[in-house]
Design an enzyme around this catalytic site. Structure first.
Site, PDB file in Angstrom:
ATOM      1  N   HIS A  54       9.548   9.240  -1.056  1.00 51.07           N
ATOM      2  CA  HIS A  54       8.774   9.887   0.001  1.00 51.07           C
ATOM      3  C   HIS A  54      10.021  10.024   1.271  1.00 51.07           C
ATOM      4  O   HIS A  54       8.898   9.892   2.716  1.00 51.07           O
ATOM      5  CB  HIS A  54       7.458   9.405   0.620  1.00 51.07           C
ATOM      6  CG  HIS A  54       6.620   9.669  -0.446  1.00 51.07           C
ATOM      7  ND1 HIS A  54       5.740  10.787  -0.793  1.00 51.07           N
ATOM      8  CD2 HIS A  54       6.150   8.810  -1.402  1.00 51.07           C
ATOM      9  CE1 HIS A  54       4.908  10.681  -1.860  1.00 51.07           C
ATOM     10  NE2 HIS A  54       5.279   9.316  -2.338  1.00 51.07           N
ATOM     11  N   ASN A 127      -1.247  12.465  -2.664  1.00 46.78           N
ATOM     12  CA  ASN A 127      -0.247  13.336  -2.973  1.00 46.78           C
ATOM     13  C   ASN A 127      -1.184  14.712  -2.951  1.00 46.78           C
ATOM     14  O   ASN A 127      -2.369  14.716  -2.796  1.00 46.78           O
ATOM     15  CB  ASN A 127       0.042  12.907  -4.288  1.00 46.78           C
ATOM     16  CG  ASN A 127       1.177  12.098  -4.283  1.00 46.78           C
ATOM     17  OD1 ASN A 127       1.873  11.747  -3.321  1.00 46.78           O
ATOM     18  ND2 ASN A 127       1.411  11.058  -5.232  1.00 46.78           N
ATOM     19  N   TYR A 337       3.027  -1.212   0.147  1.00 43.59           N
ATOM     20  CA  TYR A 337       2.922  -0.449   1.184  1.00 43.59           C
ATOM     21  C   TYR A 337       3.396  -0.887   2.332  1.00 43.59           C
ATOM     22  O   TYR A 337       4.503  -0.839   2.859  1.00 43.59           O
ATOM     23  CB  TYR A 337       2.169   0.694   1.478  1.00 43.59           C
ATOM     24  CG  TYR A 337       2.136   1.754   0.474  1.00 43.59           C
ATOM     25  CD1 TYR A 337       2.573   1.544  -1.121  1.00 43.59           C
ATOM     26  CD2 TYR A 337       2.501   3.111   0.898  1.00 43.59           C
ATOM     27  CE1 TYR A 337       2.850   2.848  -1.945  1.00 43.59           C
ATOM     28  CE2 TYR A 337       2.591   4.282  -0.097  1.00 43.59           C
ATOM     29  CZ  TYR A 337       2.939   3.965  -1.453  1.00 43.59           C
ATOM     30  OH  TYR A 337       3.046   4.907  -2.104  1.00 43.59           O
TER      31      TYR A 337
END
Ligand code: NDP
Length: 493
Positions: A54, A127, A337
């Site tokens: 990303h 997404n 993350y």
């Protein structure tokens, strides 16, 4: 505009911004020109680590407003009544390309939303696709490597991609979505967003349901064909970024309707497949979409680096009333993350303005690089203590999740979870129009023709066998397009 005096970073007004301090007009340059050092040294440090995935993205602020009452499912204050609203920040992105790559690459699009709620930040990091390539985070680094560059040639490699996909048939559903025209959306405004994972909601009575989130675009779906997307890669690599900025500057604010699907714990036990398997959707007819709210994007951040590049979304940022699930990929992302953000931005990444919650933060975490918020001042930095009143509040406890399993190993996988073919087959046969089927086949053919190397035949045959299991016509038409004779059963793993 009032004149502003040029200063060094330490605030000293400075007298020269272009010519270095030299011995005589022709040099050499003096070591004591500290402003020259500061300019060059800061320039050398402008880049923070690129996101591994990303990396290329666009962002905007906006608002989310609750339009329908879903408080019977969740005690989240945001959803306590219709009309409630909060600020949001959204980052759209491609996945595999580097920061300067083209916006119209065939790739899933990231659709990450940060809700600044009165319960703290809630991040829905999804997404534009309802499913994903893999269902276990242990495969993530391997999968992502295949979408990046070959270690020797430094080129993207269709052989690597199709080798991995064909050896991991759980990817088939997402591969089917990716190679449909939805794999090349016409900018970010004309696509849906999905939380993709199964999440949970807990209501005031401490009852849990399982939930999927869907953002349906109010602009309508618009996609590019493969050839259109390829042409735009050269003509305007920043096509989607430009479209978003221009639309918001024109005050055409894009909107999405947030809908949820709800599954009870009892339904989850009876569901045909594993309800926590991200490679599968929950059919709409069994789990209808329930409207919850509308999101509008209406402000491009004043500074791209400050807000878009430093935005840090994490599936672990949930709020009271909205929780996690046993989804294995989600569980891996809960770890990965925040870890990525600590690496890119430092331990205090949540103090940066774009990441900072709209509510005060009270805990005993202290210090670390770039502590921006006063670092707790003179307050205690340990717990328990006899001085401050910061205390955990048991009313926020979630009802315990009952598990009926021993620790499982991969060889204990439920066979029923390994139906990789029904849903992609349904997408191809029932959901796509004939034109969409033809485009999808052409996109497969175009990509698979790029497979080269000694394993070419084996990889193609293995993938065709997966197509065959999803839909015979699909396999036969792709094989014909590639120009090979396909025999079912050959090339199987
Ligand atoms: P439905 O007919 O009720 O819904 C089909 C869904 O597919 C719609 O949400 C539509 O989105 C979406 N869609 C259409 N074309 C594509 C595409 N090329 N790629 C991805 N999504 C697409 O069907 P079911 O719920 O019974 O599901 C059938 C199949 O539809 C699934 O196997 C799955 O592949 C796909 N799908 C299902 C979703 C779900 O949550 N149930 C979500 C998305 C896809 P839109 O309404 O915006 O046009």
């Amino acid at each position: 505009m009032k004149n502003k005096k040029l200063t060094t970073a330490s605030g000293r007004p400075y007298f020269e911004n272009e010519d270095s301090m030299t011995v005589g007009p022709r040099g050499p340059v003096l070591l004591q020109d500290f402003y020259l050092h500061e300019k060059l040294a800061h320039f050398n440090r402008e880049r923070i680590p690129e996101r591994v995935v990303h990396a290329k993205g666009a962002g905007a602020y906006g608002t989310f407003r609750v339009t329908k009452d879903i408080s019977k499912y969740t005690r989240a204050k945001l959803f306590s009544k219709t009309g409630n609203s909060c600020r949001v920040f959204v980052r759209f992105s491609t996945v595999g390309g580097e920061k300067g790559s083209a916006d119209t690459e065939r790739d899933p699009r990231g659709f990450a939303v940060k809700f600044y709620t009165e319960d703290g930040n809630w991040d829905l990091v999804g997404n534009n696709t309802p499913v994903f390539f893999i269902k276990d985070a242990k495969k993530f680094p391997d999968f992502v490597h295949t979408q990046k560059r070959d270690p020797r040639t430094n080129l993207k490699s269709p052989a690597m991609m199709w080798d991995f996909w064909s050896l991991n048939p759980e990817s088939l559903h997402q591969v089917m979505v990716l190679f449909s025209d939805r794999g090349t959306p016409d900018g970010y405004r004309y696509m849906n967003g999905y939380g993709s994972h199964t999440f949970s909601m807990i209501n005031k009575r401490n009852q849990r349901v399982w939930v999927k989130f869907h953002f349906k675009t109010q602009q309508g779906i618009k996609t590019l064909t493969g050839p259109q997307a390829d042409e735009l890669k050269g003509k305007d690599p920043d096509y989607a970024q430009r479209d978003l900025v221009d639309a918001i500057d024109r005050k055409e604010f894009p909107k999405w309707t947030l809908k949820i699907q709800v599954m009870t714990e009892a339904q989850a036990k009876e569901f045909k497949w594993n309800p926590f398997d991200i490679t599968k959707v929950w059919p709409h007819k069994d789990f209808p979409l329930i409207e919850a709210g509308v999101m509008e994007l209406n402000e491009i951040p004043a500074n791209y680096h400050a807000d878009v590049e430093q935005a840090a979304f994490a599936p672990s940022h949930t709020i009271d009333g909205i929780g996690l699930s046993p989804d294995k990929l989600l569980q891996g992302r809960i770890l990965a993350y925040p870890d990525a953000h600590r690496y890119r931005l430092g331990a205090n990444y949540e103090q940066l303005p774009v990441n900072k919650p709209a509510v005060p933060v009270y805990n005993h975490q202290r210090d670390g690089m770039m502590s921006l918020d006063g670092n707790g001042g003179s307050g205690q930095n340990y717990f328990p203590n006899s001085f401050d009143s910061i205390a955990p509040d048991p009313s926020y406890k979630e009802t315990p999740l009952k598990l009926d399993s021993d620790i499982a190993a991969t060889w204990d996988r439920n066979e029923k979870d390994d139906d990789h073919y029904s849903q992609p087959g349904e997408l191809f046969r029932k959901v796509m129009t004939e034109e969409q089927r033809t485009n999808t086949i052409n996109n497969f053919v175009c990509s698979m023709k790029g497979i080269s190397g000694p394993k070419k035949k084996e990889i193609i045959n293995r993938q065709l066998n997966h197509f065959f299991k999803a839909d015979k016509e699909l396999a036969i038409r792709v094989a014909k397009g590639i120009g090979i004779k396909f025999e079912a059963g050959k090339g199987k793993k």
